[in-house]
Design a protein around this motif. Structure first.
Motif, short mmCIF file in Angstrom:
data_model
loop_
_atom_site.label_atom_id
_atom_site.label_comp_id
_atom_site.label_asym_id
_atom_site.label_seq_id
_atom_site.Cartn_x
_atom_site.Cartn_y
_atom_site.Cartn_z
N PRO A 21 0.96 -1.07 0.06
CA PRO A 21 -0.29 0.30 0.09
C PRO A 21 1.29 1.12 -0.44
CG PRO A 21 -0.27 -1.69 2.06
CD PRO A 21 0.73 -2.12 0.68
N GLY A 23 0.70 5.55 0.00
CA GLY A 23 -0.30 6.71 0.27
C GLY A 23 0.15 8.08 -0.48
N SER A 29 5.84 9.68 1.21
CA SER A 29 6.94 10.68 2.31
C SER A 29 7.21 9.34 3.44
CB SER A 29 5.87 12.01 2.65
OG SER A 29 5.02 11.66 4.05
N GLY A 30 7.24 8.44 3.30
CA GLY A 30 7.09 7.40 4.52
C GLY A 30 9.39 8.07 4.88
C1 LIG Z 1 9.75 16.66 5.27
C2 LIG Z 1 9.19 15.18 6.10
C3 LIG Z 1 9.44 15.06 7.28
C4 LIG Z 1 8.30 14.47 7.83
N1 LIG Z 1 8.18 14.49 9.24
C5 LIG Z 1 7.38 14.10 10.32
C6 LIG Z 1 6.85 14.19 11.49
O1 LIG Z 1 7.17 14.83 11.94
N2 LIG Z 1 6.23 12.96 12.49
C7 LIG Z 1 6.06 12.04 11.90
O2 LIG Z 1 5.56 11.25 12.16
N3 LIG Z 1 6.23 11.82 10.04
C8 LIG Z 1 6.77 12.59 9.13
N4 LIG Z 1 7.33 12.41 8.34
C9 LIG Z 1 6.97 10.90 8.19
C10 LIG Z 1 5.75 10.26 7.74
O3 LIG Z 1 5.64 9.10 8.92
C11 LIG Z 1 5.16 10.61 6.59
O4 LIG Z 1 5.60 11.67 6.08
C12 LIG Z 1 3.31 10.11 6.09
O5 LIG Z 1 2.92 9.78 7.66
C13 LIG Z 1 3.20 8.84 5.45
O6 LIG Z 1 1.94 8.95 4.73
P1 LIG Z 1 2.43 8.78 3.44
O7 LIG Z 1 0.92 9.15 2.49
O8 LIG Z 1 3.28 9.12 2.53
O9 LIG Z 1 2.60 7.23 3.46
P2 LIG Z 1 3.61 5.81 2.61
O10 LIG Z 1 4.62 6.91 2.79
O11 LIG Z 1 2.72 5.89 1.39
O12 LIG Z 1 3.40 5.07 3.70
C14 LIG Z 1 3.82 5.02 4.96
C15 LIG Z 1 3.80 4.27 4.98
O13 LIG Z 1 2.19 3.57 5.25
C16 LIG Z 1 1.49 3.05 4.36
N5 LIG Z 1 0.22 3.01 3.84
C17 LIG Z 1 0.11 4.40 3.53
N6 LIG Z 1 -1.55 4.43 3.07
C18 LIG Z 1 -1.57 3.61 3.29
C19 LIG Z 1 -2.99 2.86 3.85
N7 LIG Z 1 -4.02 4.16 2.74
N8 LIG Z 1 -3.85 2.30 4.24
C20 LIG Z 1 -2.29 1.49 4.47
N9 LIG Z 1 -0.74 1.51 4.76
C21 LIG Z 1 -0.70 2.47 4.20
C22 LIG Z 1 2.84 2.42 3.41
O14 LIG Z 1 2.48 1.10 3.40
C23 LIG Z 1 3.79 2.65 4.33
O15 LIG Z 1 4.25 1.84 5.07
C24 LIG Z 1 8.28 13.26 7.87
C25 LIG Z 1 8.41 12.89 6.38
C26 LIG Z 1 9.63 13.73 5.67
C27 LIG Z 1 9.34 13.55 3.89
#
Ligand SMILES: Cc1cc2nc3c(=O)[nH]c(=O)nc-3n(C[C@H](O)[C@H](O)[C@H](O)COP(=O)(O)OP(=O)(O)OC[C@H]3O[C@@H](n4cnc5c(N)ncnc54)[C@H](O)[C@@H]3O)c2cc1C
Lengths: 571, 261
Positions: free
Chosen positions: A157, A159, A162-163
């Motif tokens: 999966p 999103g 940005s993880g």
């Molecule tokens: C510049 C920057 C700053 C950040 N700051 C913080 C911070 O202050 N605090 C913090 O906690 N994190 C921070 N992060 C990391 C943070 O975890 C992610 O930004 C965000 O929460 C992940 O969301 P995403 O939609 O990008 O997920 P993704 O990166 O796409 O996925 C993250 C994980 O979730 C899973 N996933 C995604 N969508 C779903 C769904 N719908 N159902 C089930 N599983 C799913 C994926 O398989 C993966 O394992 C930062 C990242 C960056 C790049």
């Protein structure tokens, strides 16, 4: 866990060497994973070594990322998972219809189109997927997963991608299920503040929607322009407002998710209270997609504060930082909404990259950013003034500034929020996101810096792999980000860092992953933070929800080799 | 010997630059109640320019006076101006009659400033080129007219030499224009002039002890009658959002429908 389950499922980590051969490293176009609306959005990728392993010659749009399967040859594809065929692709195309919902690299070459979905924000991990599907509804997610389950096709999966732990991208040929097309705001009740959204809604867009209705999303983080609410919930992201609004475990009221076999779990409750048995949705919060795909979220959103103030301090020592934190808690109490720490070196590096004018005239070993938000500007200002007089008068802070308008608020925040992006300027960043008891929070940075300095790995020129060791983070939550900015990912550096950092943390009963999750990067080390019993219980849950992925203990699953033995090699 | 400068910097309290303005229900003005206000960004540039003149010591600066005319809350922007480096300030209080009714027109402000210039013996006035609320861009020019002084508008660079000559660079369409006038005179500031400093905590505290005089319009005998009547205030028509298409076929169909291909 990240990609996991679902993902693990997929892996047939036994892909043999010969089958990997075909995928040679290539120059890649710079991916742009998702629309973003703000400068600080997380889609500007840090620089990575090019094919020669060098990073000279200024930023370039073509940068080489090594395949995860090459960096970590110990991770094997589990061959019980099927290989994608044209028939599979046809099924997805028939199901999802719209052309833009399927990126098909099976029946044609689509390398460039697949690239942004294969590689992660840090440009550290890269998979071999040949297929991205973007379901547009819960029902479509359900049909996709059911089909994959029946055909033993591994999935991951995704999103906003940005993880920071490599959980959102495939390792081998797992199908990427990208949630970006599920992006409707389903409803908002202004009386209770309950918001219901699709999982693929982008955090910043949702927060703007709420701002127009005088509410605020209880989570904010640097990647807001890219990350999805579903991804935030799946990683149980902490971010900048946790201090004030608490964790998603408290704010999420309901979840709609699809289990690996396609079952729709409709627990999209809007109730604040519901003590009727186990609270199963909690397993999905921070579950990193291992036991199902989140498709909808209902969440309690607080009233947006009318007044916000931001102050930025320079301090002489970490002791002073702690004093300032205590003073902030006692004097600002309910209006304190963020207390962030940045060390001197992190600010030097931001300055080196952005060349922006520094907020303070002098330079200090530590900086803090504090934010207050409240409903009555006069009341807040009065409190804040007293507090500022106190910390200046008692010489707790050496210098400081107070934002006079919204533009200044944003530019002060950029010195904190811009750190992750700026650190990637030279190449790769080793990132550790740790919970540490406050008094010792910064000692880890000093110890790590000393360790790398003593063996001559840090320096100003290309000969030294490490640019700097910096510490910053959510001081208010005892959460440190230890980041090692490098010119290239380097085995020597990694060997010095791991397991050193994890052992250091385990000794202090801290957490090896405070808010970013386990993903691929940390899952081998979960044993440093969780007992054998806890890991066994987690494993049981995984098996219960995702029986198809049940694997022989030697393989994959994050929960297996939790002992110090690592199933993958250092890069 | 250069003449020491006595600078006047008028500062206006306006809706914060980052806040989206909304028209009030009666459609007579922009809604101001419950909205965050800050110093007009161009006025920050003016204060910064004045403070840098003092820091450069050449010519010497005797005194930087900030002035704001408006409701009680204007004191906040004057404190900010003093925290940035203004020496003292005058608040000409104009009771808020609501809906912007009490607001002075540029001519009223210019007349007030002309009086202050005379009373306070100013030889340089630095204003923003406009305030971001009503965008009139008139006050500086009117003031120069009333005083019969030279003026240089939209300054992106300011130099003052030993013989009291002020040289100002201004960005104009297609290049830059350099103009010069002898003191006394008027400068209005443009965005590229400088990057205003933050108000530091020690200076915020010092600012509290700086002198802030309260005055009223009648103290200056200014006739503030409005000559203009606002007939109606309207939001710009909403942008027609682009439609979303599902895929390439959808795009092509849409383009054909619009006759674009
Ligand atoms: C510049 C920057 C700053 C950040 N700051 C913080 C911070 O202050 N605090 C913090 O906690 N994190 C921070 N992060 C990391 C943070 O975890 C992610 O930004 C965000 O929460 C992940 O969301 P995403 O939609 O990008 O997920 P993704 O990166 O796409 O996925 C993250 C994980 O979730 C899973 N996933 C995604 N969508 C779903 C769904 N719908 N159902 C089930 N599983 C799913 C994926 O398989 C993966 O394992 C930062 C990242 C960056 C790049």
């Amino acid at each position: 866990m990240a990609t996991t389950c679902l993902k693990n499922v997929l892996f047939n980590r036994r892909l043999t060497a010969s089958s990997i051969k075909s995928s040679r490293p290539s120059y890649l176009l710079r991916p742009c994973p998702a629309a973003q609306t703000r400068w600080s959005s997380a889609t500007t990728e840090p620089r990575q070594p090019d094919a020669d392993g060098g990073t000279k010659g200024g930023p370039s749009t073509q940068r080489y990322i090594k395949y995860t399967s090459e960096s970590y040859p110990g991770i094997k594809r589990d061959n019980k998972f099927g290989k994608l065929s044209k028939a599979h692709v046809k099924f997805f195309k028939d199901l999802l219809g719209a052309q833009s919902a399927v990126i098909d690299g099976v029946s044609q070459d689509a390398t460039d189109d697949l690239e942004p979905f294969n590689s992660d924000w840090m440009r550290k991990y890269k998979g071999h997927t040949k297929l991205v599907v973007k379901p547009g509804s819960t029902d479509e997610v359900s049909k996709v997963l059911k089909y994959c389950n029946n055909n033993m096709l591994a999935v991951v999966p995704q999103g906003g991608n940005s993880g920071l732990v490599g959980g959102s991208v495939p390792v081998y040929d797992e199908i990427v299920i990208n949630m970006s097309r599920m992006n409707s705001i389903r409803g908002f009740d202004e009386v209770s503040g309950t918001l219901v959204v699709d999982a693929g809604c982008i955090l910043e867009i949702v927060d703007h929607f709420l701002a127009e209705r005088n509410h605020i999303f209880p989570l904010d983080l640097g990647a807001k322009g890219s990350c999805h609410i579903g991804g935030n919930v799946a990683t149980n992201a902490g971010g900048l407002r946790l201090l004030r609004y608490g964790s998603l475990h408290g704010n999420v009221l309901g979840i709609e998710a699809v289990l690996p076999d396609g079952t729709v779990m409709d627990d999209l409750s809007k109730l604040r209270k519901n003590n009727t048995g186990y609270d199963i949705k909690q397993l999905f919060i921070g579950g990193e997609g291992t036991i199902g795909i989140i498709t909808g979220v209902s969440i309690l959103c607080p009233q947006r504060s009318k007044a916000a103030n931001v102050a930025f301090f320079g301090l002489e020592s970490f002791d002073k930082v702690q004093e300032a934190f205590r003073a902030a808690k006692s004097q600002l109490s309910e209006i304190l909404s963020a207390f962030e720490l940045m060390d001197g070196q992190s600010q030097d590096l931001v300055h080196a990259v952005t060349a922006k004018k520094r907020p303070l005239e002098g330079q200090y070993p530590f900086y803090c950013l504090i934010e207050t938000s409240g409903s009555n500007p006069d009341h807040d200002s009065e409190k804040l003034e007293k507090f500022l007089e106190h910390v200046m008068g008692e010489e707790i802070v050496s210098d400081g500034v107070l934002a006079q308008d919204e533009t200044q608020i944003q530019s002060l925040w950029s010195w904190r929020e811009g750190i992750p992006e700026c650190l990637g300027h030279w190449g790769g960043v080793y990132k550790y996101d740790l919970s540490i008891p406050l008094p010792e929070l910064y000692k880890l940075v000093e110890d790590t810096r000393e360790r790398l300095t003593s063996v001559g790995l840090i320096g100003d020129d290309e000969k030294h792999p490490v640019v700097g060791v910096v510490g910053y983070g959510h001081m208010g939550d005892s959460n440190l980000h230890l980041n090692v900015a490098t010119r290239r990912f380097d085995t020597e550096v990694e060997k010095k860092l791991e397991p050193f950092v994890y052992e250091w943390i385990a000794k202090r009963n801290g957490s090896i992953s405070a808010e970013h999750g386990l993903g691929l990067a940390k899952k081998a080390f979960v044993g440093y933070s969780r007992s054998e019993t806890m890991i066994r219980l987690m494993k049981q849950i995984k098996d219960l929800y995702d029986p198809v992925s049940r694997i022989t203990p030697l393989l994959d699953c994050l929960m297996t080799n939790y002992t110090a033995e690592r199933y993958h090699e250092p890069i | 010997m250069p003449t020491p400068l006595k600078i006047l910097v008028p500062v206006k309290r306006v809706i914060d630059y980052a806040v989206k303005p909304r028209v009030n229900k009666a459609r007579t003005a922009v809604e101001t109640s419950g909205v965050k206000h800050s110093m007009n960004p161009f006025d920050e540039l003016s204060i910064e320019a004045a403070v840098r003149m003092r820091e450069s010591k050449n010519p010497p600066v005797d005194d930087i006076l900030a002035l704001s005319a408006g409701p009680a809350k204007c004191v906040d922007v004057l404190r900010t101006a003093m925290a940035m480096g203004a020496d003292r300030s005058i608040h000409v209080e104009i009771p808020d009659a609501g809906q912007g009714q009490a607001e002075l027109e540029p001519l009223g402000v210019a007349k007030l400033l002309a009086k202050v210039v005379a009373d306070e013996g100013r030889n340089l006035v630095i204003l923003g080129k406009q305030s971001i609320d009503d965008d009139s861009s008139q006050t500086g020019q009117m003031l120069a007219g009333l005083l019969g002084w030279g003026q240089a508008t939209q300054a992106s660079k300011i130099e003052i030499d030993d013989s009291d000559r002020v040289t100002v660079t201004r960005e104009v369409d297609g290049g830059v224009e350099t103009v010069r006038f002898p003191l006394p005179g008027i400068i209005t500031t443009d965005l590229r002039l400088n990057e205003p400093r933050y108000a530091s905590l020690p200076n915020i505290m010092k600012a509290k002890k700086k002198k802030l005089e309260k005055k009223s319009l009648s103290d200056y005998g200014v006739d503030e009658r409005r000559r203009l009547k606002t007939v109606k205030v309207e939001e710009p028509p909403p942008r027609k959002g682009g439609g979303k298409v599902e895929d390439v076929d959808g795009l092509i169909a849409k383009l054909k429908e619009l006759g674009a291909i």
